[in-house]
Design a protein around this motif. Structure first.
Motif, short mmCIF file in Angstrom:
data_model
loop_
_atom_site.label_atom_id
_atom_site.label_comp_id
_atom_site.label_asym_id
_atom_site.label_seq_id
_atom_site.Cartn_x
_atom_site.Cartn_y
_atom_site.Cartn_z
N UNK A 41 -43.29 109.39 14.29
CA UNK A 41 -41.85 109.30 14.07
C UNK A 41 -41.23 108.02 14.56
N UNK A 42 -42.01 106.93 14.63
CA UNK A 42 -41.54 105.62 15.13
C UNK A 42 -40.99 105.73 16.54
N UNK A 43 -41.52 106.67 17.31
CA UNK A 43 -41.11 106.88 18.69
C UNK A 43 -42.24 106.48 19.62
N UNK A 44 -41.91 106.04 20.82
CA UNK A 44 -42.94 105.75 21.80
C UNK A 44 -43.02 106.90 22.79
N UNK A 45 -44.23 107.43 22.96
CA UNK A 45 -44.48 108.49 23.92
C UNK A 45 -44.84 107.84 25.25
N UNK A 46 -43.98 108.03 26.27
CA UNK A 46 -44.18 107.41 27.58
C UNK A 46 -45.26 108.10 28.42
N UNK A 47 -45.92 109.10 27.87
CA UNK A 47 -46.87 109.89 28.66
C UNK A 47 -47.98 109.05 29.28
N UNK A 48 -48.41 108.00 28.60
CA UNK A 48 -49.59 107.26 29.02
C UNK A 48 -49.30 105.84 29.50
N UNK A 49 -48.04 105.54 29.80
CA UNK A 49 -47.69 104.22 30.31
C UNK A 49 -47.67 104.26 31.83
N UNK A 50 -48.80 103.85 32.45
CA UNK A 50 -48.91 103.84 33.90
C UNK A 50 -48.14 102.65 34.46
N UNK A 51 -47.68 102.79 35.71
CA UNK A 51 -46.77 101.81 36.29
C UNK A 51 -47.46 100.71 37.08
N UNK A 52 -48.77 100.81 37.30
CA UNK A 52 -49.46 99.77 38.05
C UNK A 52 -49.42 98.42 37.34
N UNK A 53 -49.29 97.34 38.11
CA UNK A 53 -49.32 95.96 37.62
C UNK A 53 -48.07 95.54 36.84
N UNK A 54 -46.97 96.26 37.00
CA UNK A 54 -45.73 95.88 36.33
C UNK A 54 -44.91 94.96 37.23
N UNK A 55 -44.42 93.86 36.66
CA UNK A 55 -43.58 92.93 37.40
C UNK A 55 -42.11 93.32 37.32
N UNK A 56 -41.66 93.77 36.14
CA UNK A 56 -40.26 94.20 36.01
C UNK A 56 -40.09 95.01 34.73
#
Length: 641
Positions: A128-143
Motif C-alpha cells: 500500500x505504498x506504506x513503510x512498516x517500521x517493524x524492522x527499522x532498528x535504531x543502532x548506528x543512527x546519527x539523526x
C-alpha cells in the motif's frame, strides 16, 4: 546559507554536526537549552526541510530533529518507539516487537508519510505504498528529522502528510570499533557492532545489528491466547565516501535486513487468535550519489540512483500462503545556486526525478504483477533578509503513467524578533496521494481492487511560535495546524472507494525544553488532534490526546546517566469485525507507558547499561484484539576501541 568550497574532513564535520545537534531540540524547530560552553556552536541544520542544508532557525515548517545521543540515552532499539515522543505522530503496532507498525503524521494515513533512510525512499509499493517500521532498528543512527504537514511540492505523492528522514553515521577519524550486547525479558538477546574510519579524502563505516526474542502473544493474552510469538531481525548497513578533489564527493550506502516474525490468525467475531503463522522476509536498499560544487561553493549539483526492494512470504505451518515483492527505482538530479546581494540571500533550487514502482503478489487466491512510473520536476526559491526574515516557495509538477498530471506547491515564512528572539513561523502546502497498486489491482479471497480510484488531494497550513526563556535555558513552542483531504480512499470491505467530500483534521502541538540544572534536561510535548472524515465520523487510530515527558540526568562527571520517559496515548477508535466480517467502530482505552534507562561508564571504553520498559506493567491494545508486552527488563555492556 552559503556552502563552503571545501568538503570538511568527516571527523571535523561529524563532530561539529553532532555538537550542533546536541544543542538542538528533540521537539519543534527550535534550539534546546544550551550549556554555556555550547553557546557559540552553530544551530542545528536540517537537510530535509528544503532539500538542501538549512539552519533550523530559517525553517518555516514544523520540524523535529532527534539526535543519535537521544536514542542512546533512551536506549531505543526500534525507531518507532522514539517517534511516540514527537508532536503530531501516532504509532500503532500489532502486538510485540516485529508486529506491523504504522506511523501517522497529524492524522494523515500511514501511506501518506514518506520515509527516507540515507536518501533512499523506503515506502513499499507492495504494501500500500506504506513503510512498516517493524524492522527499522535504531543502532548506528546519527539523526532523525520529522517534517510535518504536506510536503508533496518537494517530495511527491507519498509526502501528503509529512516526511520522516533518517541519517546513519559516517566513518570518523582513526580506525575504530564499537560493540554492544544485551539480554533480558522474553528470552531477548541483541547485539550491535560497527567499524569505521575517516580522512580528508575517504570515509567508511560498516554496521551489523540484530535481535532475537521469544516474544509474547501477538493476539491479546487477556482473550485466552497463550502462545508466545517470537521475532528475529538481522541488519547490515554500510556507508562509503570518497572526495577526489576539494569540491567533489562520491558516496555509496547500502542496507540489508532479514527477518522472521511469528504472527497469529484473524477470525471475524473473535479478531486476532493464536495460530501457527509467521512472516519471513528480506529488505535490500542501496544508493550511489555524486556531489560537486562550483563558483566558490555557491553552485551545488547532486545526482543519484537508488533502489529499494521488499520481499516477504506469509506462511502457515511452514507452508507459503502468500508472497509479496515491492521494488522502487529512482533516478534524481538536483542543482542549487546561492546568490548574495546584501542584505539579502537568494537560493534557487531545481530538480528532476524519475521513479518506477513495481508490486508482485502471488498467493493461493490471487496473482498480480503491476508497475507504474512517474516523472517529477521541482523548483524552489528561498529568500533571507537581514538574517531575520526567511521566505520560501516551491512548486512541483508530476507526470504519471496512469493518472492526470498534478501540480503541488508550498510556501513558508520564518521571522525572528530582535530582542526576545521570538521565532514566528508559518507554512502552507498542497499535496496529492495516488492510489496504491493494491488498491487499484490487488485482490484476495474477499477483496477486489478498484481501477477507477482517483488520487487523494490535500491542503494544509500551520502557524507557530518558538520562544527562548531564562537566558536560553528553556524554550517553549506552540503550533496550530489544519489539514483538509479530498477524495480520501477508504476500504468498503470488498473493495476501496473515494469518499465524497472533505475530511478535516485540526490540532495543536505544544512543546517545552528546559535545562534547569547542569546535567539535567527536561522535554515535554502535547498534541491535540481532531480528525473527522467527510461523514463526520472520527478518523480511526488517531487519538485526540498525545503527550510525552522525558527527563535526563547526567552526573558523576558525565560517567552516569539516568533517563525517565513517559508516553501517554489517549482513547482512540478502531474497526471490529463480526463473524461475517461486517465492521463496526470500537473504542480502545487510553494508556500510559513509563520507561526507565540508566548507564554507567566503567572505563573510557566500557559502559554498563540497563532499562525497564513498561515499568507500570500496563495492559493495553493499540490495534483491536492485538496484545502488547508487559513489564520487561534488559541489561547489557557497550565497548569501544
Amino acid at each position: 546559507m552559503t556552502v563552503p568550497v571545501r568538503f570538511p574532513r568527516p571527523v571535523a564535520r561529524a563532530r561539529l554536526t553532532i555538537a550542533a545537534l546536541l544543542a538542538g531540540t528533540a521537539f519543534g524547530a527550535l534550539t534546546a537549552p544550551a550549556r554555556a560552553d555550547e553557546a557559540l556552536l552553530l544551530p542545528p541544520v536540517s537537510v530535509t526541510a528544503n532539500r538542501t542544508a538549512t539552519p533550523a532557525a530559517e525553517v518555516g515548517s514544523a520540524l523535529t530533529i532527534i539526535t543519535g545521543d537521544a536514542l542512546e540515552r533512551r536506549q531505543t532499539r526500534v525507531v518507532s518507539d522514539i517517534l511516540r515522543e514527537v508532536p503530531g505522530l501516532a504509532v500503532n503496532r500489532t502486538g510485540p516487537m516485529g508486529g506491523t507498525t504504522q506511523v501517522r503524521i497529524r492524522g494523515a494515513e500511514g501511506n501518506q508519510t514518506l520515509v527516507i533512510v540515507d536518501g533512499i525512499e523506503m515506502n513499499d509499493p507492495s504494501a500500500g505504498s506504506e513503510y512498516d517500521f517493524a524492522n527499522l532498528l535504531a543502532g548506528d543512527i546519527e539523526r532523525i528529522e520529522v517534517l510535518r504537514g504536506p510536503q508533496s511540492a518537494l517530495y511527491g505523492s507519498d509526502a501528503l502528510g509529512g516526511v520522516i528522514a533518517v541519517t546513519t553515521r559516517r566513518g570518523d577519524g582513526a580506525p575504530g570499533l564499537s560493540a554492544a550486547v544485551e539480554g533480558g525479558s522474553f528470552g531477548t538477546r541483541a547485539g550491535h557492532a560497527a567499524a569505521g574510519m575517516g580522512t580528508e579524502r575517504f570515509d567508511a563505516r560498516v554496521s551489523v545489528q540484530g535481535v532475537t526474542t521469544r516474544g509474547t502473544s501477538v493476539a491479546d493474552r487477556r482473550l485466552g491466547n497463550t502462545e508466545a510469538d517470537g521475532h528475529r531481525n538481522g541488519t547490515v548497513s554500510a556507508r562509503f565516501g570518497v572526495r577526489p578533489t576539494d569540491t567533489t564527493e562520491i558516496t555509496a550506502t547500502g542496507r540489508f535486513t532479514r527477518f522472521r516474525t511469528d504472527t497469529d490468525g484473524f477470525i471475524g467475531g473473535a479478531g486476532a487468535v493464536d495460530a501457527d503463522q509467521d512472516t519471513v522476509g528480506r529488505q535490500a536498499f542501496g544508493r550511489i550519489q555524486g556531489r560537486a560544487l562550483f563558483l566558490d561553493g555557491r553552485w551545488e549539483h547532486v545526482a543519484g540512483v537508488s533502489v529499494s526492494d521488499h520481499d516477504r512470504d506469509y506462511r502457515e505451518a511452514g507452508r507459503v500462503t502468500g508472497h509479496y515483492e515491492g521494488r522502487k527505482t529512482r533516478l534524481d538530479y538536483q542543482t542549487s545556486l546561492t546568490v548574495t546581494t546584501e542584505p539579502a540571500e537568494h537560493v534557487f533550487t531545481a530538480g528532476i526525478e524519475r521513479e518506477a514502482d513495481k508490486a508482485v503478489s502471488t498467493s493461493v487466491w490471487s496473482f498480480f504483477d503491476r508497475s507504474i512510473a512517474s516523472t517529477g520536476l521541482v523548483g524552489q526559491y528561498r529568500l533571507g533578509l537581514f538574517e531575520r526574515l526567511y521566505l520560501s516557495g516551491s512548486v512541483r509538477h508530476d507526470r504519471n503513467d496512469l493518472f492526470d498530471d498534478a501540480t503541488t506547491w508550498r510556501a513558508t515564512a520564518a521571522y525572528t524578533v530582535e530582542g526576545p528572539e521570538t521565532k514566528l513561523r508559518a507554512s502552507y502546502g498542497t499535496g496529492v496521494k495516488n492510489p496504491t497498486l493494491f488498491e487499484l489491482y490487488g485482490y484476495t479471497a474477499t477483496y477486489r481492487g478498484n481501477p477507477d480510484l482517483r488520487p487523494e488531494k490535500g491542503t494544509g497550513w500551520d502557524v507557530g511560535i518558538d520562544q527562548p526563556l531564562w537566558g536560553g535555558r528553556a524554550v517553549v513552542d506552540a503550533t496550530y495546524f489544519r489539514q483538509r483531504i479530498t477524495d480520501l480512499i477508504t476500504g468498503t470491505g470488498a473493495s476501496s472507494a473515494n469518499m465524497p467530500g472533505d475530511s478535516r483534521i485540526d490540532g495543536v502541538e505544544l512543546g517545552v525544553s528546559v535545562r534547569p540544572l547542569d546535567g539535567v534536561t527536561l522535554r515535554a510535548a502535547y498534541t491535540f488532534t481532531d480528525g473527522e472524515d467527510a461523514t463526520g465520523a472520527r478518523l480511526l487510530r488517531r487519538p485526540r490526546h498525545l503527550a510525552s515527558l522525558n527527563v535526563g540526568y547526567r552526573f558523576a562527571g558525565d560517567r552516569a546517566d539516568v533517563n525517565l520517559g513517559v508516553v501517554y496515548n489517549g482513547p482512540q477508535t478502531d474497526w471490529a469485525f463480526d463473524a461475517a466480517y461486517n465492521r463496526t467502530v470500537v473504542d480502545l482505552s487510553a494508556y500510559t507507558l513509563v520507561n526507565l534507562a540508566a548507564s554507567y561508564r566503567l572505563t573510557d571504553t566500557v559502559t554498563v547499561f540497563g532499562r525497564v520498559e513498561n515499568l507500570l506493567d500496563r495492559e493495553y491494545q493499540e490495534v483491536w484484539t492485538y496484545g502488547t508486552p508487559g513489564r520487561a527488563g534488559y541489561v547489557g555492556l557497550r565497548f569501544s576501541l
